[in-house]
Design a protein around this motif. Structure first.
Motif, PDB file in Angstrom:
ATOM      1  N   MET A  22     -44.615 -36.053 -11.086  1.00 52.02           N
ATOM      2  CA  MET A  22     -45.941 -36.617 -10.342  1.00 52.02           C
ATOM      3  C   MET A  22     -46.099 -36.106  -8.858  1.00 52.02           C
ATOM      4  O   MET A  22     -46.664 -35.591  -8.647  1.00 52.02           O
ATOM      5  CB  MET A  22     -46.316 -37.997 -10.571  1.00 52.02           C
ATOM      6  N   ASP A  64     -54.163 -38.835 -16.797  1.00 54.32           N
ATOM      7  CA  ASP A  64     -53.591 -37.904 -17.540  1.00 54.32           C
ATOM      8  C   ASP A  64     -52.201 -37.887 -17.693  1.00 54.32           C
ATOM      9  O   ASP A  64     -51.595 -37.698 -18.568  1.00 54.32           O
ATOM     10  CB  ASP A  64     -53.830 -36.652 -16.683  1.00 54.32           C
ATOM     11  N   TRP A  65     -51.617 -38.647 -16.637  1.00 51.89           N
ATOM     12  CA  TRP A  65     -49.991 -38.624 -16.532  1.00 51.89           C
ATOM     13  C   TRP A  65     -49.675 -39.842 -17.802  1.00 51.89           C
ATOM     14  O   TRP A  65     -48.654 -39.671 -18.446  1.00 51.89           O
ATOM     15  CB  TRP A  65     -49.407 -39.088 -15.175  1.00 51.89           C
ATOM     16  N   THR A  89     -54.179 -41.415 -12.052  1.00 51.61           N
ATOM     17  CA  THR A  89     -52.698 -41.358 -13.091  1.00 51.61           C
ATOM     18  C   THR A  89     -52.909 -41.351 -14.505  1.00 51.61           C
ATOM     19  O   THR A  89     -52.189 -41.492 -15.332  1.00 51.61           O
ATOM     20  CB  THR A  89     -51.676 -42.523 -12.746  1.00 51.61           C
ATOM     21  N   TYR A 114     -44.669 -28.553 -18.287  1.00 49.10           N
ATOM     22  CA  TYR A 114     -44.749 -28.406 -16.965  1.00 49.10           C
ATOM     23  C   TYR A 114     -44.013 -27.114 -16.643  1.00 49.10           C
ATOM     24  O   TYR A 114     -43.005 -26.488 -17.427  1.00 49.10           O
ATOM     25  CB  TYR A 114     -43.882 -29.571 -16.331  1.00 49.10           C
ATOM     26  N   THR A 139     -49.020 -27.714 -14.187  1.00 51.56           N
ATOM     27  CA  THR A 139     -49.216 -28.684 -15.362  1.00 51.56           C
ATOM     28  C   THR A 139     -50.217 -28.198 -16.364  1.00 51.56           C
ATOM     29  O   THR A 139     -51.178 -27.750 -15.688  1.00 51.56           O
ATOM     30  CB  THR A 139     -49.326 -30.195 -15.102  1.00 51.56           C
ATOM     31  N   LYS A 140     -50.067 -28.411 -17.763  1.00 57.21           N
ATOM     32  CA  LYS A 140     -51.270 -27.996 -18.430  1.00 57.21           C
ATOM     33  C   LYS A 140     -50.917 -28.646 -19.983  1.00 57.21           C
ATOM     34  O   LYS A 140     -50.034 -29.036 -20.190  1.00 57.21           O
ATOM     35  CB  LYS A 140     -51.357 -26.468 -18.873  1.00 57.21           C
ATOM     36  N   TRP A 141     -52.005 -28.988 -20.542  1.00 58.91           N
ATOM     37  CA  TRP A 141     -52.082 -29.508 -21.886  1.00 58.91           C
ATOM     38  C   TRP A 141     -52.086 -28.567 -22.915  1.00 58.91           C
ATOM     39  O   TRP A 141     -52.681 -27.654 -22.883  1.00 58.91           O
ATOM     40  CB  TRP A 141     -53.249 -30.363 -22.019  1.00 58.91           C
ATOM     41  N   HIS A 182     -48.496 -32.720 -22.571  1.00 66.18           N
ATOM     42  CA  HIS A 182     -48.368 -32.285 -21.429  1.00 66.18           C
ATOM     43  C   HIS A 182     -47.048 -31.438 -21.135  1.00 66.18           C
ATOM     44  O   HIS A 182     -45.948 -31.742 -21.448  1.00 66.18           O
ATOM     45  CB  HIS A 182     -48.425 -33.234 -20.384  1.00 66.18           C
ATOM     46  N   ALA A 199     -45.779 -32.041  -8.841  1.00 65.98           N
ATOM     47  CA  ALA A 199     -47.053 -31.538  -9.020  1.00 65.98           C
ATOM     48  C   ALA A 199     -48.022 -31.751  -7.708  1.00 65.98           C
ATOM     49  O   ALA A 199     -48.747 -30.853  -7.307  1.00 65.98           O
ATOM     50  CB  ALA A 199     -47.631 -32.390 -10.237  1.00 65.98           C
ATOM     51  N   LYS A 200     -47.912 -33.092  -7.255  1.00 62.94           N
ATOM     52  CA  LYS A 200     -48.652 -33.517  -5.968  1.00 62.94           C
ATOM     53  C   LYS A 200     -48.397 -32.378  -4.842  1.00 62.94           C
ATOM     54  O   LYS A 200     -49.253 -32.084  -4.222  1.00 62.94           O
ATOM     55  CB  LYS A 200     -48.229 -34.876  -5.693  1.00 62.94           C
ATOM     56  N   LEU A 249     -58.359 -34.124 -19.492  1.00 63.44           N
ATOM     57  CA  LEU A 249     -58.828 -34.504 -20.890  1.00 63.44           C
ATOM     58  C   LEU A 249     -59.021 -36.065 -20.962  1.00 63.44           C
ATOM     59  O   LEU A 249     -59.798 -36.273 -21.797  1.00 63.44           O
ATOM     60  CB  LEU A 249     -57.395 -34.232 -21.548  1.00 63.44           C
ATOM     61  N   PHE A 250     -58.509 -36.816 -20.065  1.00 62.27           N
ATOM     62  CA  PHE A 250     -58.892 -38.137 -20.522  1.00 62.27           C
ATOM     63  C   PHE A 250     -59.246 -38.997 -19.032  1.00 62.27           C
ATOM     64  O   PHE A 250     -58.908 -39.528 -18.343  1.00 62.27           O
ATOM     65  CB  PHE A 250     -57.307 -39.030 -20.676  1.00 62.27           C
ATOM     66  N   HIS A 255     -51.298 -40.643 -20.419  1.00 65.55           N
ATOM     67  CA  HIS A 255     -51.566 -39.807 -21.853  1.00 65.55           C
ATOM     68  C   HIS A 255     -50.402 -38.908 -21.952  1.00 65.55           C
ATOM     69  O   HIS A 255     -50.105 -38.677 -23.145  1.00 65.55           O
ATOM     70  CB  HIS A 255     -52.972 -39.162 -21.712  1.00 65.55           C
ATOM     71  N   ALA A 256     -49.821 -38.352 -20.990  1.00 61.61           N
ATOM     72  CA  ALA A 256     -48.870 -37.256 -21.121  1.00 61.61           C
ATOM     73  C   ALA A 256     -47.644 -38.119 -21.551  1.00 61.61           C
ATOM     74  O   ALA A 256     -46.943 -37.846 -22.697  1.00 61.61           O
ATOM     75  CB  ALA A 256     -48.276 -36.769 -19.627  1.00 61.61           C
ATOM     76  N   MET A 257     -47.262 -39.457 -21.078  1.00 58.30           N
ATOM     77  CA  MET A 257     -46.129 -40.063 -21.533  1.00 58.30           C
ATOM     78  C   MET A 257     -46.416 -40.678 -22.919  1.00 58.30           C
ATOM     79  O   MET A 257     -45.429 -40.780 -23.839  1.00 58.30           O
ATOM     80  CB  MET A 257     -45.982 -41.488 -20.491  1.00 58.30           C
ATOM     81  N   ILE A 283     -53.271 -37.015  -8.391  1.00 58.80           N
ATOM     82  CA  ILE A 283     -52.227 -36.148  -8.663  1.00 58.80           C
ATOM     83  C   ILE A 283     -52.459 -35.217  -9.627  1.00 58.80           C
ATOM     84  O   ILE A 283     -53.163 -35.408 -10.767  1.00 58.80           O
ATOM     85  CB  ILE A 283     -51.206 -36.953  -9.351  1.00 58.80           C
ATOM     86  N   PRO A 284     -52.518 -33.678  -9.318  1.00 58.99           N
ATOM     87  CA  PRO A 284     -52.540 -32.706 -10.385  1.00 58.99           C
ATOM     88  C   PRO A 284     -52.166 -33.032 -11.598  1.00 58.99           C
ATOM     89  O   PRO A 284     -50.992 -33.080 -11.879  1.00 58.99           O
ATOM     90  CB  PRO A 284     -52.450 -31.537  -9.811  1.00 58.99           C
ATOM     91  N   SER A 285     -52.773 -32.945 -12.686  1.00 56.95           N
ATOM     92  CA  SER A 285     -52.168 -32.944 -14.209  1.00 56.95           C
ATOM     93  C   SER A 285     -52.568 -31.877 -14.948  1.00 56.95           C
ATOM     94  O   SER A 285     -52.186 -31.901 -16.426  1.00 56.95           O
ATOM     95  CB  SER A 285     -52.605 -34.398 -14.698  1.00 56.95           C
ATOM     96  N   GLY A 286     -53.166 -30.916 -14.573  1.00 55.67           N
ATOM     97  CA  GLY A 286     -53.242 -29.681 -15.451  1.00 55.67           C
ATOM     98  C   GLY A 286     -54.580 -29.832 -16.381  1.00 55.67           C
ATOM     99  O   GLY A 286     -54.681 -29.152 -17.525  1.00 55.67           O
ATOM    100  N   TYR A 329     -41.054 -39.438 -14.636  1.00 57.73           N
ATOM    101  CA  TYR A 329     -42.382 -39.148 -14.475  1.00 57.73           C
ATOM    102  C   TYR A 329     -42.697 -39.217 -12.968  1.00 57.73           C
ATOM    103  O   TYR A 329     -43.546 -38.285 -12.441  1.00 57.73           O
ATOM    104  CB  TYR A 329     -43.238 -40.039 -15.424  1.00 57.73           C
ATOM    105  N   GLN A 380     -54.781 -39.312  -2.864  1.00 62.42           N
ATOM    106  CA  GLN A 380     -54.852 -37.879  -3.634  1.00 62.42           C
ATOM    107  C   GLN A 380     -54.810 -38.180  -5.010  1.00 62.42           C
ATOM    108  O   GLN A 380     -53.996 -38.964  -5.528  1.00 62.42           O
ATOM    109  CB  GLN A 380     -53.744 -36.778  -3.008  1.00 62.42           C
TER     110      GLN A 380
END
Lengths: 104, 548
Positions: free
Chosen positions: A46, B28-29, B26, A71, A56-58, A69, A49-50, B81-82, B31-33, B75-78, A42, B73
């Motif tokens: 991360m 969204d990340w 972080t 990628y 990324t998308k849900w 999630h 993505a940064k 949602l959360f 919740h991704a995990m 971190i983009p997570s697409g 992860y 910054q």
């Protein structure tokens, strides 16, 4: 394009993406394929993505199941992978078993 | 065996908690995990996935706490949602504010300020470097006393001045203002045995109170100290100069032994009321109970001299001069009676020996009634000695309740300091993040809220515990100042004695401080972990040619 220094683990992840550049991939799937644990995978995702190498998308798969999630490489990410030296790319081919792989 | 679902539940719980404290960028990340957790196969694999993911989030949480920089910054997570929900903030901030305000309001009450000061006593030993200057409270009393020509207040400070020479100067000033206060010389002389003023003071005290043994004891001690200062330490009474033996002879011949404790207590109380002093240390601390009683050296000096007298009496007895021998034994018994008002288990041995010899002499002279009487007195002294020893042991162990109260008070004070520091650090971090003092710009993260609420709650609870543990002693103090009730003053003394012990020092009872060592180790490990995290952060911080 200036190539950032890339760790062998990141190479391994990028390699999985380049196999199907347009496909969206799940975290656990990548973990199994690369043999990287969540604590390593992860932070890599991360960071990618940064630096805008990953999209990324849900996505919602079915009713009642939480969205996942996913990628995919961005064009910038694809360019990065293509510019990587072959030797470095080959170094990422060493595969270790993933967590839970082979377990019921 | 553990049910199959449990590891998965535990893993989910752990990850949810990590998400709860994670910084917003972080979330969204996290919740991704968590979403992937449902797809991980195998119990151990689930737990390992959760642990690894929670570790990643914890690392980000820690970094966001240490470096709450605004240019961090996201971190983009697409998606979003959360997002962090705001409703948590308001009640948390209200709780924090309520706890802090209530605790701070406690400081308005003088009793609480007093309790807080007492709880900080252990730190005095660690941080106090200047033991020669007066406390601000005593300084203000001296200043006012000099303005008002208040002899009693000057005497009050003279009894407590850390520099005996300054105490002597104040005592002289007090006696000059009120010549009836000559007795204060005796108290100041007991505190500073080598003061040059003693040579001038002793005749004055003798003239003021000719029957008292105390000035002779003071003279004997000064001679003793002068010998020690000349590197000539007299180990036995025979090695002492004739002046010392003469002073001790006068001591044994005196009709009374008055340490002026009752006069001092009354004077102290009058000054306390007049100057509205509420500092328990000035009343029961600094060994005040000892100063109210007999100087500690007097019993040792008397014991050494009694040993000498006993030896000379036995020589007289051997020479057949039973009358002179009896007089010497009786002198010891007489001084034993004078000492009786103060606890002196050591000297009881000498009086017991004197009575035994007197009984033997009476029996030899065919006075059976007298012999039986002295034998009875010797037996009584033996019994008293045993009782006194046990009393002294109990006294040394101290009042258990006072010990526990002091322990609670000093620990509460330490927790108040720590939680206050944590609260200020959290507030500082939030202010840095918001870069503004406006309330609307405050955007505390979940960890900041958790730290704020817990530290303010700890601050509040410890302030309540401190107040409750000190309350009985405050009442003892008030009773003493208001009504002169000294019955429980020793409990206050015990409380203060234990309050002075630094936390974790294992003073008197090392076992009681094991928990302190444990928490010290926990704090040290946390600090070490923080240091490692900071070092790793600097090592792994993204740079222009960063490794990804």
């Amino acid at each position: 394009m200036k190539i950032p220094r890339i760790s062998p683990q990141t190479l391994r992840v990028l390699e999985r993406f380049i196999e199907h550049p347009t496909a969206w991939r799940y975290g656990y799937e990548l973990s199994r394929e690369t043999g990287l644990k969540s604590g390593t995978l992860y932070p890599i995702l991360m960071r990618l993505a940064k630096f805008s190498f990953l999209d990324t998308k849900w996505v919602t798969t079915e009713d009642g199941v939480p969205p996942r999630h996913t990628y995919r490489l961005t064009p910038k990410g694809g360019e990065l992978v293509r510019s990587l030296p072959r030797a470095a790319s080959a170094a990422g081919r060493v595969r270790r078993p993933a967590i839970g792989e082979g377990r019921a | 065996m553990m049910p199959v679902a449990y590891p998965r539940r535990i893993a989910a719980l752990l990850l949810r908690f990590a998400i709860w404290i994670a910084p917003p960028d972080t979330l969204d990340w996290g919740h991704a995990m968590l979403a992937e957790l449902d797809h991980v196969q195998g119990n151990w694999a689930v737990l390992l996935w959760s642990l690894g993911s929670a570790g990643v989030l914890a690392q980000h949480t820690l970094l966001s706490l240490i470096f709450p920089s605004c240019n961090r910054q996201t971190i983009p997570s697409g998606g979003n949602l959360f997002s962090k929900d705001d409703p948590v903030r308001k009640p948390a901030l209200a709780t924090t504010a309520a706890c802090v305000i209530t605790s701070l309001l406690s400081f308005v009450a003088p009793v609480f300020r007093q309790a807080f000061r007492v709880s900080l006593l252990p730190w005095q030993i660690v941080f106090k470097t200047d033991y020669r200057s007066l406390s601000p409270e005593l300084q203000s009393i001296v200043k006012k006393a000099k303005q008002d020509h208040d002899a009693e207040a000057l005497a009050f400070v003279a009894f407590r001045h850390p520099q005996s020479s300054e105490g002597a100067r104040l005592a002289d000033e007090a006696v000059r203002l009120d010549p009836k206060l000559i007795w204060i010389y005796a108290i100041v002389a007991v505190r500073g045995s080598s003061l040059p003023e003693i040579d001038r003071w002793v005749p004055a005290i003798e003239q003021f109170d000719p029957q008292n043994a105390l000035p002779h004891l003071i003279t004997a001690e000064k001679i003793d100290i002068d010998q020690v200062l000349r590197a000539n330490v007299p180990h036995r009474a025979e090695d002492e100069p004739p002046a010392w033996q003469s002073a001790m002879a006068c001591t044994f011949e005196s009709a009374k032994l008055d340490t002026y404790s009752s006069q001092r207590k009354e004077l102290d109380r009058r000054v306390l009321i007049r100057y509205r002093v509420g500092d328990p240390e000035l009343i029961a601390g600094d060994g005040a109970a000892g100063f109210y009683g007999l100087p500690s050296y007097s019993v040792w000096d008397a014991d050494r001299y009694a040993e000498l007298v006993l030896a000379s009496a036995q020589v007289l007895e051997a020479q057949g001069d039973t009358k002179a021998a009896s007089e010497k034994y009786l002198a010891i018994a007489h001084f034993g009676k004078l000492l009786r008002s103060d606890v002196s288990a050591l000297f009881l041995k000498r009086t017991q020996q004197a009575y035994t010899r007197l009984a033997a002499l009476a029996a030899k002279s065919s006075r059976p009634a007298e012999a039986a009487f002295y034998a009875f007195l010797a037996g009584q002294e033996r019994q008293t000695e045993a009782q006194e020893s046990s009393f002294r042991y109990r006294r040394f162990s101290g009042n258990q309740v006072a010990r526990w109260d002091a322990d609670l008070a000093r620990r509460s004070g330490a927790v108040m300091l720590l939680s206050g520091a944590l609260l200020i650090a959290t507030l500082f971090a939030v202010l840095l993040r918001g870069r503004s003092l406006r309330l609307s710009s405050f955007r505390p993260g979940r960890l900041a809220i958790a730290l704020g609420v817990s530290s303010s709650a700890a601050f509040f609870v410890s302030s309540v515990v401190l107040r409750l543990s000190y309350q009985p002693y405050s009442e003892i103090l008030q009773h003493y100042i208001r009504d002169g009730d000294q019955t429980s003053l020793t409990n206050l003394g015990d409380f203060l004695d234990h309050a002075y012990a630094p936390i974790g020092s294992g003073w008197l009872n090392p076992r009681q401080d094991y928990s302190s060592y444990f928490w010290f180790a926990v704090i040290a490990l946390c600090a070490l972990a923080l240091l490692v995290a900071v070092l790793r952060y600097f090592k792994a911080r993204p740079r222009a040619n960063a490794t990804i």
